[in-house]
Write a protein that holds these residues in place. Structure first.
Motif, PDB file in Angstrom:
ATOM      1  N   THR A  19      -8.142 -14.317 -15.643  1.00  0.00           N
ATOM      2  CA  THR A  19      -7.570 -15.625 -15.994  1.00  0.00           C
ATOM      3  C   THR A  19      -6.782 -16.197 -14.808  1.00  0.00           C
ATOM      4  O   THR A  19      -6.962 -17.357 -14.442  1.00  0.00           O
ATOM      5  CB  THR A  19      -6.592 -15.447 -17.186  1.00  0.00           C
ATOM      6  N   MET A  20      -5.917 -15.394 -14.232  1.00  0.00           N
ATOM      7  CA  MET A  20      -5.015 -15.900 -13.195  1.00  0.00           C
ATOM      8  C   MET A  20      -5.649 -15.862 -11.803  1.00  0.00           C
ATOM      9  O   MET A  20      -5.612 -16.852 -11.067  1.00  0.00           O
ATOM     10  CB  MET A  20      -3.715 -15.093 -13.177  1.00  0.00           C
ATOM     11  N   ASP A  39     -12.495  -8.131  -7.146  1.00  0.00           N
ATOM     12  CA  ASP A  39     -12.360  -7.463  -8.441  1.00  0.00           C
ATOM     13  C   ASP A  39     -13.128  -6.151  -8.365  1.00  0.00           C
ATOM     14  O   ASP A  39     -13.967  -5.955  -7.479  1.00  0.00           O
ATOM     15  CB  ASP A  39     -12.896  -8.352  -9.586  1.00  0.00           C
ATOM     16  N   THR A  98      -4.679  -6.322 -13.559  1.00  0.00           N
ATOM     17  CA  THR A  98      -4.158  -5.995 -14.892  1.00  0.00           C
ATOM     18  C   THR A  98      -2.670  -5.629 -14.850  1.00  0.00           C
ATOM     19  O   THR A  98      -2.221  -4.961 -13.919  1.00  0.00           O
ATOM     20  CB  THR A  98      -4.985  -4.800 -15.428  1.00  0.00           C
ATOM     21  N   GLU A  99      -1.937  -6.074 -15.896  1.00  0.00           N
ATOM     22  CA  GLU A  99      -0.477  -5.848 -15.956  1.00  0.00           C
ATOM     23  C   GLU A  99      -0.192  -4.393 -16.334  1.00  0.00           C
ATOM     24  O   GLU A  99       0.069  -4.069 -17.493  1.00  0.00           O
ATOM     25  CB  GLU A  99       0.141  -6.826 -16.968  1.00  0.00           C
ATOM     26  N   LYS A 104      -0.863  -1.213 -10.414  1.00  0.00           N
ATOM     27  CA  LYS A 104      -0.290  -2.034  -9.338  1.00  0.00           C
ATOM     28  C   LYS A 104       0.259  -1.145  -8.209  1.00  0.00           C
ATOM     29  O   LYS A 104       0.111  -1.468  -7.030  1.00  0.00           O
ATOM     30  CB  LYS A 104       0.786  -2.967  -9.898  1.00  0.00           C
ATOM     31  N   ASN A 124       1.597 -11.250  -8.586  1.00  0.00           N
ATOM     32  CA  ASN A 124       1.684 -12.329  -9.579  1.00  0.00           C
ATOM     33  C   ASN A 124       2.119 -11.785 -10.947  1.00  0.00           C
ATOM     34  O   ASN A 124       2.080 -12.513 -11.942  1.00  0.00           O
ATOM     35  CB  ASN A 124       0.311 -13.010  -9.689  1.00  0.00           C
ATOM     36  N   SER A 126       3.738 -10.845 -14.385  1.00  0.00           N
ATOM     37  CA  SER A 126       4.608 -11.670 -15.218  1.00  0.00           C
ATOM     38  C   SER A 126       5.958 -11.012 -15.443  1.00  0.00           C
ATOM     39  O   SER A 126       6.906 -11.695 -15.826  1.00  0.00           O
ATOM     40  CB  SER A 126       3.977 -11.886 -16.593  1.00  0.00           C
ATOM     41  N   ASN A 150       0.008 -20.221 -16.155  1.00  0.00           N
ATOM     42  CA  ASN A 150      -1.353 -20.402 -16.660  1.00  0.00           C
ATOM     43  C   ASN A 150      -1.492 -21.779 -17.310  1.00  0.00           C
ATOM     44  O   ASN A 150      -0.676 -22.112 -18.173  1.00  0.00           O
ATOM     45  CB  ASN A 150      -1.579 -19.287 -17.704  1.00  0.00           C
TER      46      ASN A 150
HETATM   47  N1  LIG Z   1      -2.468 -14.523 -18.367  1.00  0.00           N
HETATM   48  C1  LIG Z   1      -1.381 -15.217 -18.032  1.00  0.00           C
HETATM   49  O1  LIG Z   1      -1.045 -16.239 -18.651  1.00  0.00           O
HETATM   50  C2  LIG Z   1      -0.534 -14.789 -16.854  1.00  0.00           C
HETATM   51  C3  LIG Z   1       0.380 -15.718 -16.308  1.00  0.00           C
HETATM   52  C4  LIG Z   1       1.107 -15.362 -15.159  1.00  0.00           C
HETATM   53  C5  LIG Z   1       0.954 -14.085 -14.611  1.00  0.00           C
HETATM   54  N2  LIG Z   1       0.070 -13.201 -15.193  1.00  0.00           N
HETATM   55  C6  LIG Z   1      -0.075 -11.902 -14.533  1.00  0.00           C
HETATM   56  O2  LIG Z   1      -1.249 -11.953 -13.732  1.00  0.00           O
HETATM   57  C7  LIG Z   1      -1.849 -10.662 -13.684  1.00  0.00           C
HETATM   58  C8  LIG Z   1      -3.287 -10.781 -14.150  1.00  0.00           C
HETATM   59  O3  LIG Z   1      -3.300 -11.304 -15.458  1.00  0.00           O
HETATM   60  P1  LIG Z   1      -4.632 -11.977 -16.056  1.00  0.00           P
HETATM   61  O4  LIG Z   1      -4.218 -12.681 -17.296  1.00  0.00           O
HETATM   62  O5  LIG Z   1      -5.381 -12.709 -14.994  1.00  0.00           O
HETATM   63  O6  LIG Z   1      -5.438 -10.651 -16.473  1.00  0.00           O
HETATM   64  P2  LIG Z   1      -7.000 -10.493 -16.762  1.00  0.00           P
HETATM   65  O7  LIG Z   1      -7.124  -9.315 -17.657  1.00  0.00           O
HETATM   66  O8  LIG Z   1      -7.605 -11.800 -17.176  1.00  0.00           O
HETATM   67  O9  LIG Z   1      -7.608 -10.141 -15.300  1.00  0.00           O
HETATM   68  C9  LIG Z   1      -7.280  -8.980 -14.595  1.00  0.00           C
HETATM   69  C10 LIG Z   1      -8.437  -8.690 -13.654  1.00  0.00           C
HETATM   70  O10 LIG Z   1      -8.018  -7.638 -12.775  1.00  0.00           O
HETATM   71  C11 LIG Z   1      -9.130  -6.827 -12.532  1.00  0.00           C
HETATM   72  N3  LIG Z   1      -8.682  -5.541 -12.017  1.00  0.00           N
HETATM   73  C12 LIG Z   1      -8.144  -4.489 -12.674  1.00  0.00           C
HETATM   74  N4  LIG Z   1      -7.870  -3.482 -11.812  1.00  0.00           N
HETATM   75  C13 LIG Z   1      -8.234  -3.924 -10.579  1.00  0.00           C
HETATM   76  C14 LIG Z   1      -8.219  -3.352  -9.283  1.00  0.00           C
HETATM   77  N5  LIG Z   1      -7.780  -2.113  -9.084  1.00  0.00           N
HETATM   78  N6  LIG Z   1      -8.675  -4.089  -8.237  1.00  0.00           N
HETATM   79  C15 LIG Z   1      -9.136  -5.349  -8.428  1.00  0.00           C
HETATM   80  N7  LIG Z   1      -9.193  -5.943  -9.642  1.00  0.00           N
HETATM   81  C16 LIG Z   1      -8.745  -5.237 -10.701  1.00  0.00           C
HETATM   82  C17 LIG Z   1      -9.839  -6.740 -13.882  1.00  0.00           C
HETATM   83  O11 LIG Z   1     -11.185  -6.317 -13.730  1.00  0.00           O
HETATM   84  C18 LIG Z   1      -9.712  -8.185 -14.373  1.00  0.00           C
HETATM   85  O12 LIG Z   1     -10.822  -8.971 -13.980  1.00  0.00           O
HETATM   86  C19 LIG Z   1      -0.979  -9.750 -14.551  1.00  0.00           C
HETATM   87  O13 LIG Z   1      -0.085  -9.064 -13.734  1.00  0.00           O
HETATM   88  C20 LIG Z   1      -0.252 -10.722 -15.465  1.00  0.00           C
HETATM   89  O14 LIG Z   1       1.004 -10.235 -15.867  1.00  0.00           O
HETATM   90  C21 LIG Z   1      -0.683 -13.530 -16.280  1.00  0.00           C
END
Ligand SMILES: NC(=O)c1ccc[n+]([C@@H]2O[C@H](COP(=O)([O-])OP(=O)(O)OC[C@H]3O[C@@H](n4cnc5c(N)ncnc54)[C@H](O)[C@@H]3O)[C@@H](O)[C@H]2O)c1
Length: 292
Positions: A19-20, A39, A98-99, A104, A124, A126, A150
């Motif tokens: 998503t982000m 990814d 992933t969070e 991380k 990034n 949260s 987002n």
């Molecule tokens: N969703 C939101 O509204 C939002 C807003 C701000 C910040 N965030 C933060 O952004 C980060 C991502 O959130 P998201 O919503 O995009 O999650 P998401 O689940 O949509 O995407 C995470 C992606 O990371 C990939 N991934 C996992 N391990 C990996 C690795 N070792 N190397 C490369 N890619 C890897 C996964 O395959 C997945 O495609 C989190 O830390 C979250 O806290 C999310």
């Protein structure tokens, strides 16, 4: 000033294309940075590219962007599963995976090995403060939080948070990157899990869940109150569906892991919803139904 700070910042690696990460990478490419989004899952990259192309097409058809700008941005944007190779050529790494703290920390240790000495490593996350990943590297002075909202292509703010070893130069450069992306900076003076905006939103969300749990009003009506009485663009339940109920749950768990305070644990109603596997828009069903 911004130009001086960005003189040596040409290439950005975005890690995670969900998503982000997908929208952060597009925002960077549109702003003129050579950008690669990484990814571990091929399908995630394919999905990210398809969704960005259709979003950009829509923006052009509605007159929000020029076709030439979008074409130039796609020329600057690439997709990869080879993190080490991409990070080895990056001036700034923005981690949006992933969070999960363990994931991380492993990623930051790897970035530190692969990246050139000058490279800034930003997360990034949260909730997870950057000191929790900085000590997996040998460059804590070049590690900080760089927190988008987002949808990252639309929301105007970015929170920038130093850990107690982050250098002023790192913060200045990241403020300049944010400015080049057209974002307004919320600069925190020191770390706190959840930062500013999400702490404000979570207080509202938890009260909405309390009201719903107590049977005071339906979740639909609570959303109406937030939208039409308070002027929020979206109600707290709609927002949970947009953010991802799984992501909201992980964010609270990450805060609990950092603080050990029971008050940080996910609200019981959020936990219950998370356990159903209906995560919101991304699964077609959450509080609301998106299947049609
Ligand atoms: N969703 C939101 O509204 C939002 C807003 C701000 C910040 N965030 C933060 O952004 C980060 C991502 O959130 P998201 O919503 O995009 O999650 P998401 O689940 O949509 O995407 C995470 C992606 O990371 C990939 N991934 C996992 N391990 C990996 C690795 N070792 N190397 C490369 N890619 C890897 C996964 O395959 C997945 O495609 C989190 O830390 C979250 O806290 C999310």
């Amino acid at each position: 000033m911004v130009d001086d700070l960005l003189q040596n910042i040409r290439r950005i690696a975005v890690i995670g294309s969900g998503t982000m990460g997908s929208q952060i990478s597009m925002a960077c490419a549109l702003a003129g940075f050579e950008t690669t989004v990484v990814d571990i899952v091929d399908e995630a990259l394919e999905k990210a590219e398809a969704s960005l192309r259709s979003r950009m097409e829509r923006d052009v058809s509605k007159g929000r962007r020029q076709q030439a700008d979008v074409d130039a941005a796609f020329d600057r944007l690439s997709f990869s599963t080879d993190s080490d190779q991409v990070v080895s050529g990056a001036d700034v790494v923005i981690e949006a995976a992933t969070e999960n703290l363990e994931i991380k920390r492993k990623l930051f240790a790897g970035f530190d090995q692969a990246a050139p000495e000058h490279t800034i490593l930003a997360t990034n996350s949260s909730t997870i403060v950057s000191s929790q990943v900085a000590d997996a590297t040998n460059r804590a002075d070049k590690v900080c939080n760089f927190h988008f909202f987002n949808p990252a292509l639309v929301m105007k703010a970015v929170e920038i948070v130093p850990n107690d070893q982050t250098s002023t130069y790192t913060i200045d450069v990241m403020c300049a990157v944010a400015q080049r992306l057209g974002k307004h900076v919320v600069q925190l003076h020191r770390e706190i899990p959840g930062f500013v905006a999400n702490r404000l939103m979570n207080a509202l969300r938890d009260e909405a869940l309390n009201l719903y749990q107590a049977g005071i009003a339906s979740y639909e009506d609570i959303d109406v109150a937030a939208r039409d009485a308070l002027g929020h663009p979206m109600g707290p339940f709609e927002l949970m569906d947009l953010v991802g109920i799984d992501v909201s749950y992980f964010i609270d768990m990450a805060e609990y892991d950092q603080t050990g305070q029971d008050a940080a644990l996910p609200h019981p109603v959020l936990k219950e919803k998370y356990e159903t596997g209906d995560y919101g828009r991304k699964t077609g069903r959450g509080w609301y139904n998106y299947e049609n």
